[in-house]
Write a protein that holds these residues in place. Structure first.
Motif, PDB file in Angstrom:
ATOM      1  N   MET A 167       0.823  -1.193   0.000  1.00  0.00           N
ATOM      2  CA  MET A 167       0.000   0.000   0.000  1.00  0.00           C
ATOM      3  C   MET A 167       0.870   1.260   0.000  1.00  0.00           C
ATOM      4  SD  MET A 167      -2.920   1.620   0.081  1.00  0.00           S
ATOM      5  CE  MET A 167      -3.869   0.169  -0.088  1.00  0.00           C
ATOM      6  N   LEU A 168       2.010   1.208   0.676  1.00  0.00           N
ATOM      7  CA  LEU A 168       2.826   2.413   0.779  1.00  0.00           C
ATOM      8  C   LEU A 168       3.389   2.855  -0.571  1.00  0.00           C
ATOM      9  CD1 LEU A 168       4.762   1.699   4.080  1.00  0.00           C
ATOM     10  CD2 LEU A 168       2.863   3.281   3.756  1.00  0.00           C
ATOM     11  N   GLY A 169       3.830   1.897  -1.367  1.00  0.00           N
ATOM     12  CA  GLY A 169       4.416   2.239  -2.665  1.00  0.00           C
ATOM     13  C   GLY A 169       3.462   2.998  -3.566  1.00  0.00           C
ATOM     14  N   PRO A 170       2.268   2.462  -3.776  1.00  0.00           N
ATOM     15  CA  PRO A 170       1.319   3.189  -4.628  1.00  0.00           C
ATOM     16  C   PRO A 170       0.939   4.559  -4.063  1.00  0.00           C
ATOM     17  CG  PRO A 170       0.641   0.903  -4.411  1.00  0.00           C
ATOM     18  CD  PRO A 170       1.780   1.114  -3.457  1.00  0.00           C
ATOM     19  N   VAL A 171       0.760   4.640  -2.759  1.00  0.00           N
ATOM     20  CA  VAL A 171       0.424   5.935  -2.151  1.00  0.00           C
ATOM     21  C   VAL A 171       1.584   6.909  -2.358  1.00  0.00           C
ATOM     22  CG1 VAL A 171      -0.051   7.150   0.021  1.00  0.00           C
ATOM     23  CG2 VAL A 171      -1.195   4.983  -0.471  1.00  0.00           C
ATOM     24  N   TYR A 172       2.800   6.439  -2.157  1.00  0.00           N
ATOM     25  CA  TYR A 172       3.997   7.272  -2.331  1.00  0.00           C
ATOM     26  C   TYR A 172       4.080   7.800  -3.761  1.00  0.00           C
ATOM     27  CZ  TYR A 172       9.017   8.434  -2.063  1.00  0.00           C
ATOM     28  OH  TYR A 172      10.234   9.067  -2.083  1.00  0.00           O
ATOM     29  N   ARG A 173       3.890   6.908  -4.727  1.00  0.00           N
ATOM     30  CA  ARG A 173       3.973   7.325  -6.134  1.00  0.00           C
ATOM     31  C   ARG A 173       2.860   8.306  -6.501  1.00  0.00           C
ATOM     32  NH1 ARG A 173       5.428   2.018  -6.487  1.00  0.00           N
ATOM     33  NH2 ARG A 173       3.339   1.326  -7.033  1.00  0.00           N
ATOM     34  N   LEU A 174       1.650   8.015  -6.062  1.00  0.00           N
ATOM     35  CA  LEU A 174       0.531   8.900  -6.401  1.00  0.00           C
ATOM     36  C   LEU A 174       0.639  10.247  -5.686  1.00  0.00           C
ATOM     37  CD1 LEU A 174      -2.347   6.264  -6.438  1.00  0.00           C
ATOM     38  CD2 LEU A 174      -1.344   7.437  -8.411  1.00  0.00           C
ATOM     39  N   ALA A 175       1.116  10.235  -4.460  1.00  0.00           N
ATOM     40  CA  ALA A 175       1.338  11.505  -3.754  1.00  0.00           C
ATOM     41  C   ALA A 175       2.407  12.314  -4.481  1.00  0.00           C
ATOM     42  CB  ALA A 175       1.745  11.251  -2.307  1.00  0.00           C
ATOM     43  N   GLY A 176       3.423  11.615  -4.965  1.00  0.00           N
ATOM     44  CA  GLY A 176       4.491  12.283  -5.707  1.00  0.00           C
ATOM     45  C   GLY A 176       4.019  12.896  -7.003  1.00  0.00           C
TER      46      GLY A 176
ATOM     47  N   SER B  81      -7.756  12.323  -1.098  1.00  0.00           N
ATOM     48  CA  SER B  81      -9.048  11.863  -1.606  1.00  0.00           C
ATOM     49  C   SER B  81      -8.901  11.218  -2.984  1.00  0.00           C
ATOM     50  CB  SER B  81     -10.020  13.040  -1.669  1.00  0.00           C
ATOM     51  OG  SER B  81     -11.248  12.640  -2.187  1.00  0.00           O
ATOM     52  N   GLU B  82      -8.137  11.840  -3.849  1.00  0.00           N
ATOM     53  CA  GLU B  82      -7.923  11.294  -5.191  1.00  0.00           C
ATOM     54  C   GLU B  82      -7.171   9.962  -5.130  1.00  0.00           C
ATOM     55  OE1 GLU B  82      -7.667  15.450  -7.739  1.00  0.00           O
ATOM     56  OE2 GLU B  82      -5.889  14.747  -6.658  1.00  0.00           O
ATOM     57  N   ILE B  83      -6.185   9.888  -4.252  1.00  0.00           N
ATOM     58  CA  ILE B  83      -5.431   8.644  -4.086  1.00  0.00           C
ATOM     59  C   ILE B  83      -6.353   7.543  -3.579  1.00  0.00           C
ATOM     60  CG2 ILE B  83      -3.574   7.513  -2.796  1.00  0.00           C
ATOM     61  CD1 ILE B  83      -2.142  10.284  -2.774  1.00  0.00           C
ATOM     62  N   ALA B  84      -7.165   7.869  -2.589  1.00  0.00           N
ATOM     63  CA  ALA B  84      -8.098   6.888  -2.023  1.00  0.00           C
ATOM     64  C   ALA B  84      -9.051   6.365  -3.094  1.00  0.00           C
ATOM     65  CB  ALA B  84      -8.879   7.513  -0.873  1.00  0.00           C
ATOM     66  N   ASN B  85      -9.551   7.247  -3.925  1.00  0.00           N
ATOM     67  CA  ASN B  85     -10.461   6.822  -4.995  1.00  0.00           C
ATOM     68  C   ASN B  85      -9.764   5.905  -5.991  1.00  0.00           C
ATOM     69  OD1 ASN B  85     -12.727   8.159  -4.037  1.00  0.00           O
ATOM     70  ND2 ASN B  85     -12.247  10.041  -5.144  1.00  0.00           N
ATOM     71  N   ARG B  86      -8.547   6.240  -6.351  1.00  0.00           N
ATOM     72  CA  ARG B  86      -7.813   5.412  -7.316  1.00  0.00           C
ATOM     73  C   ARG B  86      -7.479   4.037  -6.767  1.00  0.00           C
ATOM     74  NH1 ARG B  86      -3.773   8.486 -11.358  1.00  0.00           N
ATOM     75  NH2 ARG B  86      -5.192  10.154 -11.917  1.00  0.00           N
TER      76      ARG B  86
ATOM     77  N   GLU C  42      -9.970   7.372   2.682  1.00  0.00           N
ATOM     78  CA  GLU C  42      -9.075   8.522   2.752  1.00  0.00           C
ATOM     79  C   GLU C  42      -8.246   8.478   4.036  1.00  0.00           C
ATOM     80  OE1 GLU C  42      -9.269  13.392   2.360  1.00  0.00           O
ATOM     81  OE2 GLU C  42     -11.055  12.202   1.939  1.00  0.00           O
ATOM     82  N   VAL C  43      -8.837   7.970   5.103  1.00  0.00           N
ATOM     83  CA  VAL C  43      -8.111   7.858   6.377  1.00  0.00           C
ATOM     84  C   VAL C  43      -6.914   6.922   6.227  1.00  0.00           C
ATOM     85  CG1 VAL C  43      -8.281   7.043   8.765  1.00  0.00           C
ATOM     86  CG2 VAL C  43     -10.108   8.427   7.784  1.00  0.00           C
ATOM     87  N   ARG C  44      -7.097   5.842   5.487  1.00  0.00           N
ATOM     88  CA  ARG C  44      -5.971   4.913   5.277  1.00  0.00           C
ATOM     89  C   ARG C  44      -4.845   5.604   4.517  1.00  0.00           C
ATOM     90  NH1 ARG C  44      -5.910  -1.287   3.128  1.00  0.00           N
ATOM     91  NH2 ARG C  44      -3.712  -1.591   3.540  1.00  0.00           N
ATOM     92  N   VAL C  45      -5.203   6.383   3.519  1.00  0.00           N
ATOM     93  CA  VAL C  45      -4.192   7.133   2.766  1.00  0.00           C
ATOM     94  C   VAL C  45      -3.495   8.132   3.685  1.00  0.00           C
ATOM     95  CG1 VAL C  45      -3.809   8.773   0.874  1.00  0.00           C
ATOM     96  CG2 VAL C  45      -5.364   6.834   0.555  1.00  0.00           C
ATOM     97  N   GLN C  46      -4.262   8.839   4.491  1.00  0.00           N
ATOM     98  CA  GLN C  46      -3.677   9.809   5.419  1.00  0.00           C
ATOM     99  C   GLN C  46      -2.714   9.131   6.385  1.00  0.00           C
ATOM    100  OE1 GLN C  46      -7.272  11.424   7.051  1.00  0.00           O
ATOM    101  NE2 GLN C  46      -7.497  12.949   5.428  1.00  0.00           N
ATOM    102  N   ASN C  47      -3.077   7.944   6.858  1.00  0.00           N
ATOM    103  CA  ASN C  47      -2.188   7.203   7.755  1.00  0.00           C
ATOM    104  C   ASN C  47      -0.902   6.797   7.047  1.00  0.00           C
ATOM    105  OD1 ASN C  47      -3.938   7.385   9.932  1.00  0.00           O
ATOM    106  ND2 ASN C  47      -4.901   5.419   9.521  1.00  0.00           N
TER     107      ASN C  47
END
Length: 62
Positions: free
Chosen positions: A1-10, A16-21, A26-31
């Motif tokens: 989960m961290l890799g995709p979040v890291y790339r999308l945040a980058g 919210s957009e990351i969570a949807n993708r 959204e809370v999981r993404v924020q964490n």
């Protein structure tokens, strides 16, 4: 989960957009973002985004 979040945040997406993708809350993404900021010693989200963006550029060069 961290890799995709890291790339999308980058790429500049919001939590919210990351969570949807990724079809997660959204809370999981924020964490994930908070954990990465702590782990990478980033003072804020902007610094994390810069780090992720730089890492992405380096990976493409290799």
């Amino acid at each position: 989960m961290l890799g995709p979040v890291y790339r999308l945040a980058g790429s500049g997406l919001t939590d919210s957009e990351i969570a949807n993708r990724l079809d997660v809350t959204e809370v999981r993404v924020q964490n994930c973002v908070a954990w990465m900021q702590c782990f990478l010693s980033c003072k804020d989200r902007d610094e994390l985004i810069q780090d992720a963006s730089f890492s992405s550029k380096i990976a493409k060069m290799m």
